[in-house]
Design a protein around this motif. Structure first.
Motif, short mmCIF file in Angstrom:
data_model
loop_
_atom_site.label_atom_id
_atom_site.label_comp_id
_atom_site.label_asym_id
_atom_site.label_seq_id
_atom_site.Cartn_x
_atom_site.Cartn_y
_atom_site.Cartn_z
N ARG A 51 0.83 -1.20 0.00
CA ARG A 51 0.00 0.00 0.00
C ARG A 51 0.87 1.26 0.00
O ARG A 51 0.59 2.21 -0.74
CB ARG A 51 -0.92 -0.02 1.22
CG ARG A 51 -1.79 1.21 1.35
CD ARG A 51 -2.72 1.06 2.54
NE ARG A 51 -3.39 2.31 2.86
CZ ARG A 51 -4.28 2.44 3.82
NH1 ARG A 51 -4.61 1.41 4.56
NH2 ARG A 51 -4.84 3.61 4.06
N GLU A 52 1.93 1.22 0.81
CA GLU A 52 2.84 2.37 0.86
C GLU A 52 3.52 2.58 -0.49
O GLU A 52 3.65 3.72 -0.98
CB GLU A 52 3.89 2.14 1.95
CG GLU A 52 4.86 3.30 2.12
CD GLU A 52 5.88 3.03 3.21
OE1 GLU A 52 6.83 3.82 3.31
OE2 GLU A 52 5.73 2.03 3.94
N ARG A 53 3.94 1.48 -1.08
CA ARG A 53 4.60 1.56 -2.39
C ARG A 53 3.62 2.05 -3.45
O ARG A 53 3.96 2.86 -4.32
CB ARG A 53 5.14 0.17 -2.75
CG ARG A 53 5.92 0.12 -4.05
CD ARG A 53 6.72 -1.15 -4.14
NE ARG A 53 7.27 -1.33 -5.48
CZ ARG A 53 6.76 -2.15 -6.38
NH1 ARG A 53 5.69 -2.86 -6.09
NH2 ARG A 53 7.31 -2.26 -7.57
N ALA A 54 2.39 1.53 -3.41
CA ALA A 54 1.38 1.93 -4.38
C ALA A 54 1.05 3.41 -4.26
O ALA A 54 0.84 4.10 -5.26
CB ALA A 54 0.12 1.09 -4.20
N CYS A 55 1.01 3.91 -3.03
CA CYS A 55 0.71 5.33 -2.80
C CYS A 55 1.76 6.22 -3.46
O CYS A 55 1.43 7.25 -4.06
CB CYS A 55 0.63 5.63 -1.30
SG CYS A 55 -0.91 5.13 -0.53
N LYS A 56 3.03 5.82 -3.33
CA LYS A 56 4.11 6.61 -3.93
C LYS A 56 3.97 6.64 -5.45
O LYS A 56 4.12 7.69 -6.09
CB LYS A 56 5.47 6.03 -3.53
CG LYS A 56 5.82 6.25 -2.06
CD LYS A 56 7.19 5.67 -1.74
CE LYS A 56 7.54 5.90 -0.28
NZ LYS A 56 8.86 5.31 0.06
N HIS A 57 3.70 5.47 -6.05
CA HIS A 57 3.53 5.40 -7.49
C HIS A 57 2.31 6.22 -7.93
O HIS A 57 2.36 6.94 -8.93
CB HIS A 57 3.35 3.94 -7.94
CG HIS A 57 4.63 3.17 -8.00
ND1 HIS A 57 5.52 3.28 -9.05
CD2 HIS A 57 5.18 2.28 -7.15
CE1 HIS A 57 6.55 2.49 -8.84
NE2 HIS A 57 6.37 1.87 -7.69
N PHE A 58 1.23 6.08 -7.18
CA PHE A 58 0.00 6.78 -7.51
C PHE A 58 0.19 8.30 -7.46
O PHE A 58 -0.23 9.03 -8.35
CB PHE A 58 -1.11 6.34 -6.55
CG PHE A 58 -2.42 7.07 -6.76
CD1 PHE A 58 -3.14 6.92 -7.92
CD2 PHE A 58 -2.92 7.90 -5.77
CE1 PHE A 58 -4.34 7.59 -8.11
CE2 PHE A 58 -4.12 8.56 -5.93
CZ PHE A 58 -4.83 8.41 -7.11
N GLN A 59 0.85 8.78 -6.41
CA GLN A 59 1.08 10.22 -6.28
C GLN A 59 1.98 10.74 -7.40
O GLN A 59 1.75 11.82 -7.94
CB GLN A 59 1.71 10.51 -4.92
CG GLN A 59 0.76 10.32 -3.76
CD GLN A 59 1.44 10.44 -2.41
OE1 GLN A 59 2.62 10.78 -2.34
NE2 GLN A 59 0.71 10.16 -1.35
N LYS A 60 2.97 9.94 -7.76
CA LYS A 60 3.88 10.34 -8.85
C LYS A 60 3.11 10.47 -10.16
O LYS A 60 3.25 11.49 -10.88
CB LYS A 60 4.99 9.29 -8.98
CG LYS A 60 5.89 9.50 -10.19
CD LYS A 60 6.82 8.31 -10.36
CE LYS A 60 7.57 8.37 -11.69
NZ LYS A 60 8.40 7.16 -11.92
N GLU A 61 2.31 9.46 -10.48
CA GLU A 61 1.58 9.49 -11.75
C GLU A 61 0.48 10.55 -11.74
O GLU A 61 0.20 11.18 -12.76
CB GLU A 61 0.99 8.11 -12.04
CG GLU A 61 2.02 7.01 -12.24
CD GLU A 61 3.00 7.32 -13.37
OE1 GLU A 61 2.58 7.95 -14.36
OE2 GLU A 61 4.18 6.96 -13.25
N ALA A 62 -0.14 10.75 -10.58
CA ALA A 62 -1.20 11.77 -10.48
C ALA A 62 -0.62 13.16 -10.71
O ALA A 62 -1.27 14.01 -11.34
CB ALA A 62 -1.87 11.69 -9.12
N LYS A 63 0.58 13.40 -10.23
CA LYS A 63 1.22 14.70 -10.45
C LYS A 63 1.51 14.93 -11.93
O LYS A 63 1.40 16.05 -12.43
CB LYS A 63 2.50 14.80 -9.62
CG LYS A 63 2.24 14.96 -8.13
CD LYS A 63 3.53 14.94 -7.32
CE LYS A 63 3.23 15.06 -5.83
NZ LYS A 63 4.47 14.96 -5.00
#
Length: 361
Positions: A79-91
């Motif tokens: 979940r922590e790893r997914a959050c980082k990826h998600f935030q990166k792509e969302a930006k």
């Protein structure tokens, strides 16, 4: 009205309404995150569910789109790893949304391992629906589409993003200002799928993101490049011209290329352009949107250049040596005329060879 009482809702959508938090709020007065009134389901794909919502906080209560991205990530580490990826792509999506032909990203967040994007709502219909309703487009209309499409693709690629899923369903024509809008970027889906897969296996695997028929071989092999989007735009042009799915066309048994030429009658230059967009070989395909824009723009100059430029040849009775010819000065205009003549000869030879192959097959 409660969504469950609507007889037009399919059984699949009924399951979504029962099993998702947004679905349970659909049609009720309760707000999601104390802000969004969920109105209805817009669609469901392999990577998530899209809802139409109303922003109850902003003045005028504007409509927006909320995308629930699948799959759900359960373990804390993933979940922590997914959050980082998600935030990166969302930006990245937020940066791209500054272009008028890409929906603006309004918000993004994660709740209990589920990822949400809130985007601008574009009122309009996708190009697949328009073709089914109005029939195929002509060459002039498709060239106009290309000019609009290549402009936004040029912008996307300059931000080092490959869309991965360009197709008529992901292209909207706005009812308000008639702009062409590109939706549903595949990058964030791919990142989250990789993270979710790693929760079940020791190492993460890369997943194919795209649509069969619109995605070229290198994308199916999980190595997409900018030219992969060019191929998808070419297939989209074919759909607009013929109303046929790419899987309905025959394929050349030797090259694997789409045999579209007998299904539509195009001008010589545009047919050659489209053929180059649809090349299986990356070496032969257009490499960038800039190259396609240049080729599209050159068409209007060809008649003028070939008719108006000096086309005089050396007299046959003039005795000249190879050395004399090589040393003879040619103005830039004359050199351009010679280049165009050579290009047209090669083009005619190539077209005749392709026609011969078609007759033989």
């Amino acid at each position: 009205m409660n969504c469950f009482s609507n007889p037009k809702i399919s059984s699949i959508h009924a399951d979504i309404l029962k099993q998702t938090q947004l679905g349970k709020l659909c049609g009720s007065s309760r707000l999601f995150r104390d802000r969004y009134e969920i109105l209805k389901i817009l669609g469901r794909g392999g990577f998530g569910i899209t809802f139409l919502a109303k922003d109850a906080v902003l003045p005028g209560n504007p409509l927006c789109v909320i995308k629930l991205l699948c799959p759900k990530v359960t373990s804390s580490k993933s979940r922590e790893r997914a959050c980082k990826h998600f935030q990166k792509e969302a930006k990245i999506l937020a940066q791209l949304g500054s272009h008028s032909q890409i929906p603006m990203l309004l918000d993004y967040f994660e709740i209990n391992g589920e990822f949400y994007l809130v985007q601008e709502y574009v009122r309009g219909s996708n190009l697949a629906w328009k073709v089914k309703r109005n029939g195929p487009k002509n060459e002039v209309e498709v060239k106009q589409f290309l000019q609009e499409m290549l402009s936004v693709l040029q912008y996307v690629h300059k931000h080092h993003v490959i869309h991965r899923d360009i197709k008529p369903h992901n292209l909207l024509r706005s009812e308000d200002d008639k702009r062409l809008v590109l939706i549903d970027f595949g990058a964030v889906k791919e990142e989250l799928l990789d993270v979710a897969e790693s929760t079940m296996h020791e190492s993460a695997n890369t997943h194919f993101v795209g649509t069969m028929g619109f995605a070229p071989p290198e994308q199916l092999s999980l190595r997409p490049v900018y030219a992969s989007d060019i191929y998808a735009v070419g297939v989209t042009c074919l759909y607009l011209l013929t109303a046929k799915s790419p899987l309905e066309f025959d394929q050349d048994s030797n090259t694997g290329e789409c045999g579209w030429q007998t299904h539509v009658n195009l001008s010589e230059h545009f047919a050659q352009m489209l053929n180059k967009m649809l090349k299986i070989s990356l070496e032969e395909r257009f490499k960038s949107a800039d190259e396609v824009i240049w080729a599209l723009g050159m068409e209007s100059y060809l008649p003028t250049l070939t008719n108006c430029l000096s086309t005089q040849r050396l007299r046959s009775d003039t005795k000249t040596t190879n050395k004399d010819i090589s040393n003879q000065y040619l103005s830039p205009v004359a050199r351009t005329a010679n280049a165009i003549r050579e290009w047209r000869v090669k083009l005619k030879t190539r077209n005749s060879n392709e026609q011969r192959k078609l007759h033989m097959s």
